[in-house]
Design a protein around this motif. Structure first.
Motif, short mmCIF file in Angstrom:
data_model
loop_
_atom_site.label_atom_id
_atom_site.label_comp_id
_atom_site.label_asym_id
_atom_site.label_seq_id
_atom_site.Cartn_x
_atom_site.Cartn_y
_atom_site.Cartn_z
N VAL A 1 68.22 10.63 68.48
CA VAL A 1 67.78 10.08 67.20
C VAL A 1 66.35 10.52 66.90
N MET A 2 65.48 10.42 67.90
CA MET A 2 64.08 10.84 67.71
C MET A 2 63.99 12.33 67.40
N LEU A 3 64.77 13.14 68.13
CA LEU A 3 64.79 14.57 67.85
C LEU A 3 65.23 14.86 66.42
N GLY A 4 66.24 14.13 65.96
CA GLY A 4 66.72 14.30 64.60
C GLY A 4 65.66 13.95 63.57
N LEU A 5 64.93 12.86 63.82
CA LEU A 5 63.86 12.46 62.90
C LEU A 5 62.76 13.51 62.84
N LEU A 6 62.38 14.04 64.00
CA LEU A 6 61.34 15.07 64.05
C LEU A 6 61.79 16.38 63.41
N ASP A 7 63.03 16.78 63.73
CA ASP A 7 63.58 18.01 63.17
C ASP A 7 63.69 17.90 61.65
N GLY A 8 64.07 16.71 61.18
CA GLY A 8 64.20 16.49 59.74
C GLY A 8 62.88 16.57 59.00
N LYS A 9 61.78 16.38 59.72
CA LYS A 9 60.46 16.46 59.09
C LYS A 9 59.81 17.83 59.29
N GLY A 10 60.56 18.77 59.87
CA GLY A 10 60.05 20.14 59.96
C GLY A 10 59.37 20.51 61.25
N PHE A 11 59.30 19.59 62.22
CA PHE A 11 58.72 19.95 63.50
C PHE A 11 59.66 20.91 64.23
N GLN A 12 59.09 21.79 65.05
CA GLN A 12 59.89 22.74 65.82
C GLN A 12 60.17 22.17 67.20
N ILE A 13 61.44 22.20 67.61
CA ILE A 13 61.85 21.69 68.92
C ILE A 13 61.92 22.87 69.89
N VAL A 14 61.22 22.75 71.02
CA VAL A 14 61.22 23.82 72.03
C VAL A 14 61.70 23.25 73.36
N ASP A 15 62.00 24.14 74.31
CA ASP A 15 62.52 23.68 75.60
C ASP A 15 61.69 24.14 76.79
N GLU A 16 60.46 24.57 76.53
CA GLU A 16 59.57 24.98 77.61
C GLU A 16 58.23 24.26 77.48
N GLU A 17 57.75 23.73 78.60
CA GLU A 17 56.49 22.99 78.60
C GLU A 17 55.34 23.84 78.09
N GLU A 18 55.33 25.11 78.53
CA GLU A 18 54.21 25.98 78.19
C GLU A 18 54.11 26.25 76.68
N ALA A 19 55.25 26.14 75.99
CA ALA A 19 55.26 26.45 74.56
C ALA A 19 54.95 25.23 73.70
N ALA A 20 54.89 24.06 74.29
CA ALA A 20 54.81 22.82 73.51
C ALA A 20 53.39 22.44 73.12
N ASP A 21 53.25 21.98 71.87
CA ASP A 21 52.01 21.34 71.42
C ASP A 21 52.06 19.84 71.73
N VAL A 22 53.26 19.29 71.69
CA VAL A 22 53.47 17.86 71.95
C VAL A 22 54.63 17.71 72.92
N ILE A 23 54.47 16.86 73.92
CA ILE A 23 55.57 16.54 74.82
C ILE A 23 55.85 15.04 74.71
N VAL A 24 57.14 14.71 74.55
CA VAL A 24 57.58 13.32 74.51
C VAL A 24 58.46 13.08 75.73
N VAL A 25 58.11 12.08 76.53
CA VAL A 25 58.92 11.71 77.70
C VAL A 25 59.58 10.36 77.41
N ASN A 26 60.90 10.37 77.27
CA ASN A 26 61.65 9.13 77.07
C ASN A 26 62.08 8.62 78.43
N THR A 27 61.53 7.51 78.84
CA THR A 27 61.56 7.09 80.24
C THR A 27 62.63 6.05 80.56
#
Length: 458
Positions: free
Chosen positions: A36-62
């Motif tokens: 759901v969070m990914l969908g909200l972010l994607d819908g607002k134009g943020f880019q989703i990546v799968d590598e730590e080194e490429a990320a500006d923001v990291i979200v950890v759902n714990t």
């Protein structure tokens, strides 16, 4: 473009190229929140990546359900915090159960964390990311008994051919070992029309297997409609085109009723598979756990399910090493498992969680003893599963294809008896080309420990 949109776009412009990595820990219910969070972010134009080194923001759902899950969550946050120290990461956000339970400790002890979202605040993820990037992030905690119903399209991360759907949040059972009611709130069902709409959207995206999850699925609807309504929801879901399998997880044994059994018998799309966590078989241990069944009632429920639905696959989970568990009670549990011959079984060693009644009970058991008892139970279950697998030889089964085995003329799939990520696979030998999400008829030719081997039937 109207003035309001122009203003909004101008305000958001600095964030539109922001790259976000999402790490989802714990259960499949947590995964739904992450999607759901990914969908909200994607819908607002943020880019989703799968590598730590490429990320500006990291979200950890714990997760923090048991000690090991808590440790994994903390370790993951600390590892991601290193990227913040190095300067390559602009913001680190922590969400989910650990965030709800230990928000103050996270903020005080891990200064690299920019924002914390509790279990009922995940719909605020867009605002949290933007505030964190601006340096104004903070703790967001909503009423733990709130029901979050965000609008927007989920970003399914399971490969597209199957997806989980959370039909309720929270729990009213208050088992003595469990912290969930304190961090997830009381039981509250998602309205049926909302779930049907979500299922239709998932089917429209190509989902063929819908897996219903909650802390407890069998109590669905009682808070909204005055009666247990899972069977009504299932009937509506079975009408949705595109769905082939509907699987039900987390069914508390005492809440399984004739309505549920009947709809499983009537509707072809519902997998003859139930996950019913029983935790133990000693009446004394069950009582101290705060469970609402006796051993005899568990036997009755299992026998009834197998009588009414002869090909049903039953999965369960057990806790070994609960405070005060004697050697005799452990042996009673072993005898019960041997008698019941569950198709699938998992065993957890008891984890004392602060804030739960069981953590303060006398008779806490050494970790070494817990692990020995866990090993004994799993060894017994292994014998049961191997025997069942041998009996499958020569049978024809319907299989959902999960993917190709690298460098071999073989594919991996699942039967109706196997839920994703917790159960086994069947390996299909064939030179024909199959796609993930395809359904195929397969003849079982053998077994390899917990998995089956088969050949494609033309």
């Amino acid at each position: 473009m109207n003035k309001r949109y122009e203003a909004d776009a101008a305000t958001r412009l600095p964030f539109l190229q922001t790259k976000i990595l999402f790490i989802s820990l714990g259960c499949d219910k947590n995964l739904v929140d992450s999607e759901v969070m990914l969908g909200l972010l994607d819908g607002k134009g943020f880019q989703i990546v799968d590598e730590e080194e490429a990320a500006d923001v990291i979200v950890v759902n714990t997760c923090c359900f048991i000690h090991d899950a808590k440790e994994e969550s903390i370790q993951t946050i600390l590892e991601m915090a290193e990227y913040k120290k190095e300067g390559s990461l602009k913001a680190l956000i922590v969400t989910g159960c650990l965030a709800q339970r230990y928000r103050q400790e996270i903020i005080e002890e891990i200064p690299e964390v920019d924002a914390v979202l509790g279990t009922t605040a995940y719909d605020k993820i867009v605002e949290a990311v933007e505030e964190a990037l601006e340096g104004t992030g903070h703790v967001r905690l909503e009423d733990v008994d709130a029901l979050v119903l965000p609008e927007g399209r989920r970003l399914v991360t399971t490969g597209g051919h199957y997806a989980y759907m959370k039909i309720a949040e929270g729990c009213d059972k208050h088992c003595t070992y469990c912290i969930i009611p304190k961090i997830r709130g009381n039981y509250r069902s998602v309205p049926m029309e909302r779930l049907v709409k979500e299922a239709e959207e998932l089917a429209g995206q190509g989902v063929k297997e819908l897996i219903l999850v909650a802390q407890e699925t069998t109590l669905y609807g009682k808070d909204l409609y005055g009666e247990k309504s899972l069977h009504m929801l299932l009937k509506k879901l079975c009408k949705i085109k595109g769905l082939r399998w509907i699987r039900i997880l987390y069914c508390y044994p005492e809440e399984i009723d004739d309505n549920l059994i009947q709809v499983m018998k009537e509707e072809e799309k519902i997998c003859h598979y139930l996950d019913l966590p029983i935790q133990h078989a000693s009446d004394d241990i069950l009582k101290r756990m705060g469970r609402r069944t006796s051993k005899q009632e568990l036997v009755h429920i299992v026998e009834k399910l197998r009588r009414e639905i002869p090909d049903i696959a039953l999965r369960t989970t057990l806790i070994t090493g609960f405070p005060g568990e004697t050697k005799e009670q452990h042996e009673e549990l072993l005898a019960f498992v041997d008698e019941m011959e569950f198709d699938r079984l998992g065993v957890f060693t008891y984890s004392p969680e602060e804030g739960t009644p069981a953590a303060g009970m006398p008779g806490q058991i050494d970790e070494e003893v817990k692990e020995e008892r866990q090993a004994e139970l799993m060894e017994l279950q292994q014998d049961i599963v191997f025997s069942q697998a041998d009996e499958m030889a020569g049978r024809e089964v319907l299989v959902m294809v999960e993917g190709k085995v690298a460098d071999e003329n073989a594919y991996v799939g699942r039967t109706y008896k196997d839920a994703p990520n917790v159960d086994g696979f069947i390996f299909i030998n064939t030179e024909e080309e199959l796609m993930s999400g395809d359904f195929a008829r397969v003849r079982v030719t053998g077994a390899l420990e917990y998995d089956l081997i088969g050949e494609l039937i033309s």
